[in-house]
Design a protein around this motif. Sequence first.
Motif, mmCIF file in Angstrom:
data_model
loop_
_atom_site.group_PDB
_atom_site.id
_atom_site.type_symbol
_atom_site.label_atom_id
_atom_site.label_comp_id
_atom_site.label_asym_id
_atom_site.label_seq_id
_atom_site.Cartn_x
_atom_site.Cartn_y
_atom_site.Cartn_z
ATOM 1 N N PHE A 103 15.902 2.112 -2.038
ATOM 2 C CA PHE A 103 15.396 2.604 -1.918
ATOM 3 C C PHE A 103 13.989 1.399 -1.454
ATOM 4 C CE2 PHE A 103 16.521 5.042 -5.144
ATOM 5 C CZ PHE A 103 16.042 6.295 -5.286
ATOM 6 N N THR A 104 12.746 2.438 -0.105
ATOM 7 C CA THR A 104 12.102 1.283 1.087
ATOM 8 C C THR A 104 10.275 1.568 1.031
ATOM 9 O OG1 THR A 104 12.734 2.401 3.001
ATOM 10 C CG2 THR A 104 13.883 0.471 2.088
ATOM 11 N N CYS A 105 9.707 0.647 1.053
ATOM 12 C CA CYS A 105 8.124 1.531 1.181
ATOM 13 C C CYS A 105 7.405 1.257 2.214
ATOM 14 C CB CYS A 105 7.785 1.074 -0.640
ATOM 15 S SG CYS A 105 7.349 -0.828 -0.404
ATOM 16 N N ASP A 106 6.610 1.352 2.139
ATOM 17 C CA ASP A 106 5.268 0.936 3.367
ATOM 18 C C ASP A 106 5.082 -1.031 3.579
ATOM 19 O OD1 ASP A 106 4.378 3.318 4.494
ATOM 20 O OD2 ASP A 106 4.022 3.239 1.800
ATOM 21 N N ALA A 107 5.087 -1.452 4.393
ATOM 22 C CA ALA A 107 4.898 -3.456 4.566
ATOM 23 C C ALA A 107 3.463 -3.128 4.020
ATOM 24 C CB ALA A 107 5.157 -3.492 5.864
ATOM 25 N N SER A 108 2.857 -2.630 3.984
ATOM 26 C CA SER A 108 1.220 -2.558 3.920
ATOM 27 C C SER A 108 0.297 -1.418 3.615
ATOM 28 C CB SER A 108 0.559 -3.989 4.546
ATOM 29 O OG SER A 108 0.550 -3.285 5.813
ATOM 30 N N PHE A 109 -0.662 -2.126 3.100
ATOM 31 C CA PHE A 109 -1.915 -0.812 3.062
ATOM 32 C C PHE A 109 -2.601 -0.476 4.409
ATOM 33 C CE2 PHE A 109 -5.121 2.154 2.431
ATOM 34 C CZ PHE A 109 -4.948 2.973 2.018
ATOM 35 N N ASP A 110 -2.032 -1.321 5.077
ATOM 36 C CA ASP A 110 -2.766 -0.990 6.374
ATOM 37 C C ASP A 110 -1.652 -0.164 7.211
ATOM 38 O OD1 ASP A 110 -3.846 -3.787 5.854
ATOM 39 O OD2 ASP A 110 -4.448 -3.524 7.983
ATOM 40 N N ASP A 111 -0.109 -0.305 6.921
ATOM 41 C CA ASP A 111 0.612 0.428 7.803
ATOM 42 C C ASP A 111 0.289 1.273 7.616
ATOM 43 O OD1 ASP A 111 2.029 -1.690 8.932
ATOM 44 O OD2 ASP A 111 3.715 -1.723 8.437
ATOM 45 N N ILE A 112 -0.191 1.680 6.225
ATOM 46 C CA ILE A 112 0.151 3.538 5.653
ATOM 47 C C ILE A 112 -0.923 3.864 6.180
ATOM 48 C CG2 ILE A 112 -0.801 4.459 3.737
ATOM 49 C CD1 ILE A 112 0.751 3.110 1.450
ATOM 50 N N VAL A 113 -1.971 3.488 6.928
ATOM 51 C CA VAL A 113 -3.613 3.967 7.414
ATOM 52 C C VAL A 113 -2.701 4.509 8.743
ATOM 53 C CG1 VAL A 113 -5.623 4.027 8.379
ATOM 54 C CG2 VAL A 113 -5.116 2.538 5.676
ATOM 55 N N ARG A 114 -2.078 3.461 9.741
ATOM 56 C CA ARG A 114 -1.474 3.601 10.874
ATOM 57 C C ARG A 114 -0.150 4.594 11.260
ATOM 58 N NH1 ARG A 114 -0.665 -2.217 10.382
ATOM 59 N NH2 ARG A 114 -2.744 -2.936 11.139
ATOM 60 N N ALA A 115 0.391 4.944 9.669
ATOM 61 C CA ALA A 115 0.870 5.837 9.426
ATOM 62 C C ALA A 115 0.719 7.714 9.189
ATOM 63 C CB ALA A 115 1.894 6.017 8.756
ATOM 64 N N TYR A 116 -1.017 7.053 9.036
ATOM 65 C CA TYR A 116 -1.300 8.623 8.435
ATOM 66 C C TYR A 116 -1.981 9.042 10.743
ATOM 67 C CZ TYR A 116 -5.263 12.019 8.118
ATOM 68 O OH TYR A 116 -6.110 12.982 8.004
ATOM 69 N N ILE A 117 -2.511 7.826 11.225
ATOM 70 C CA ILE A 117 -3.305 8.303 12.090
ATOM 71 C C ILE A 117 -2.158 8.592 13.069
ATOM 72 C CG2 ILE A 117 -4.527 6.410 14.429
ATOM 73 C CD1 ILE A 117 -5.901 5.342 12.265
ATOM 74 N N ALA A 118 -0.966 8.071 12.728
ATOM 75 C CA ALA A 118 0.588 8.474 14.031
ATOM 76 C C ALA A 118 0.380 9.988 14.059
ATOM 77 C CB ALA A 118 1.635 7.373 13.777
ATOM 78 N N ASP A 119 1.042 10.185 12.205
ATOM 79 C CA ASP A 119 2.020 11.743 11.705
ATOM 80 C C ASP A 119 0.994 12.451 11.365
ATOM 81 O OD1 ASP A 119 3.773 9.865 12.014
ATOM 82 O OD2 ASP A 119 4.393 10.121 9.517
ATOM 83 N N ASP A 120 -0.547 12.257 11.496
ATOM 84 C CA ASP A 120 -1.141 13.813 10.685
ATOM 85 C C ASP A 120 -2.809 13.763 12.080
ATOM 86 O OD1 ASP A 120 0.195 14.571 8.945
ATOM 87 O OD2 ASP A 120 0.059 12.953 8.148
ATOM 88 N N LEU A 121 -3.665 12.436 12.018
ATOM 89 C CA LEU A 121 -4.928 12.431 12.744
ATOM 90 C C LEU A 121 -4.437 13.536 13.813
ATOM 91 C CD1 LEU A 121 -7.491 11.878 11.920
ATOM 92 C CD2 LEU A 121 -7.014 9.937 13.347
ATOM 93 N N SER A 122 -5.334 14.397 13.640
ATOM 94 C CA SER A 122 -5.024 15.755 14.838
ATOM 95 C C SER A 122 -6.256 15.298 16.157
ATOM 96 C CB SER A 122 -5.545 17.428 14.272
ATOM 97 O OG SER A 122 -6.781 17.281 13.581
ATOM 98 N N VAL A 123 -6.364 15.620 17.176
ATOM 99 C CA VAL A 123 -7.171 14.491 18.503
ATOM 100 C C VAL A 123 -7.699 15.131 18.061
ATOM 101 C CG1 VAL A 123 -6.851 13.242 20.540
ATOM 102 C CG2 VAL A 123 -5.473 12.906 18.667
ATOM 103 N N ALA A 124 -9.450 15.389 18.068
ATOM 104 C CA ALA A 124 -10.696 15.968 18.064
ATOM 105 C C ALA A 124 -10.506 17.172 19.389
ATOM 106 C CB ALA A 124 -11.338 15.750 17.968
#
Lengths: 325, 325
Positions: free
Chosen positions: B304-325
Amino acid sequence: MQVVITGGAGFLGQRLARQLLAQGSLPDSTGQLQTISKIVLVDIVAATGFDDARIEQITGDIADSALLERAITTESSAIFHLAAIVSGQAESDFELGMRINLEASRLLLERCRICGHQPRVIFTSSVAVFGGELPAVVQDNTALNPQSSYGAQKAIAELLLNDYSRKGFVDGRVLRLPTISVRPGKPNKAASSFASGIIREPLNGESTVCPVGPEVRLWLLSPRKVIACLIHGYTLSTEALGARRTVNLPGVSVTVGEMVAALERVAGADVAGRVEWKHDPAIDRIISSWPGAWDATRATSLGFTCDASFDDIVRAYIADDLSVA
Amino acid sequence: MQVVITGGAGFLGQRLARQLLAQGSLPDSTGQLQTISKIVLVDIVAATGFDDARIEQITGDIADSALLERAITTESSAIFHLAAIVSGQAESDFELGMRINLEASRLLLERCRICGHQPRVIFTSSVAVFGGELPAVVQDNTALNPQSSYGAQKAIAELLLNDYSRKGFVDGRVLRLPTISVRPGKPNKAASSFASGIIREPLNGESTVCPVGPEVRLWLLSPRKVIACLIHGYTLSTEALGARRTVNLPGVSVTVGEMVAALERVAGADVAGRVEWKHDPAIDRIISSWPGAWDATRATSLGFTCDASFDDIVRAYIADDLSVA
């Protein structure tokens, strides 16, 4: 003061009822002694030999919520929930174990929640909630890891009682019992039945089979001490107990070989010679998963006591239960 | 190969279904890749936006055994049991939490037992099974001590899944999830809802309230890693898993203050300034009872693997889910 005992026709239930009838009172939640006006024995069969107007018997299925409605009312101040399917039977009859050890416990707690009077519920759990790789002495914070359905069902009921207590639906007390030895009467379907049989049968002049090796270590408590612990568990103030409602009761840690040696010391070599060693892998698998000792510091500081030695346990059986032929 | 996902209309359930549709196959119990012919989404409401003949939707009450009979058949090889009432709601609506988190889990396992084909059941548990006095890093053998009804219900379902697996009724895998951050969408009734809100709302231009102090430590995993862990949890061979069916998943251990600092590093001070600190004792009580880290050595050794850092988690959200207004 009204008391309910589930499994009230069983060995512990009857003995508890007799002790409560004899002492006649229990403290209420403020610590004031109250006369016991009624003891309701709930079981699948009626207990025999009670001739006391304070005893009421309700027979039927403990996993039937209508029966629990009759048994438990807002007047039920002390509820000793002892009804259970024993370890060997819960392993061979999975559905029955789930219904009585889990579902009936859940329904009993639901009945208390609906009554709304926050009764003290004393629940008996077991060494069987532990298993797998264990430290030599199990600690209060050792993870539960049951290796039998009985142990899993007891562990689940513990969690329920803790959460119902945290929510204020009941004032619960979980007593994790050592294996009880020496039980009077006949062998039962518990995997640990031999832990009484290897003492009881020889003392009654009968030969008996020990299904595990002499090196197997057990954690034991006599019936008279179990009854004292149950009543002490009820009596403890809520403040003394604190948030953690589960108490590992004290016991005597002995190997099966030491048990037979104690029998020889107390009753002689002829009696001890009636134990025949014959390995049973199914029983050994369950028994060997249980801890042979746990740290009972918390229980002792709360005032619970155990037998001084296994020799004393043998003598207690002879004094309390051995019928003179 | 047929797959069942309970909670299939939820955020994780939908994302898991999309990933499975995309990859198109899963190994069977012998390790042979099998084409996924059907994915049954079971939930109280239907998921929207699926246009794929492999998706079947069953809507209704997951605690209704008739619905489970329709959803789970001897063809259901992989069952992802994600349906749950979240922590805050299970605490405020005790009956609902008991029915969905405990009773539905029990009925689902009973349905599998009766089917008799020993399906792989992947169940998601939680940091909330731990509580009370905890070591700085929770270990595999740390005792469960839930301080919420949600945690108690998850702990009970863990015990059930372990025992049903030991008995050979299912091939169960319990994945203890870190708190998921950053969830897309709206706040929910989980006590941990803020762990996504304090990142998601500021990135979407909205102000948000953080109900716990910056010193509170959380154990986190991103949605994309959770989905990867769920599929890996299914894929693991029974031999690799061994007798202990519960795995503490790896995660990132950060304080709430460090989360906001990461948001500032990734998205700037203006965005991070949208977090308002306003203490909520009810949420703080639940969150502070959870561990801020646990030892994930076993999970890591199982792949099993996890994210490398919380910065990465924030970037993953921006990449996967943040809708461009």
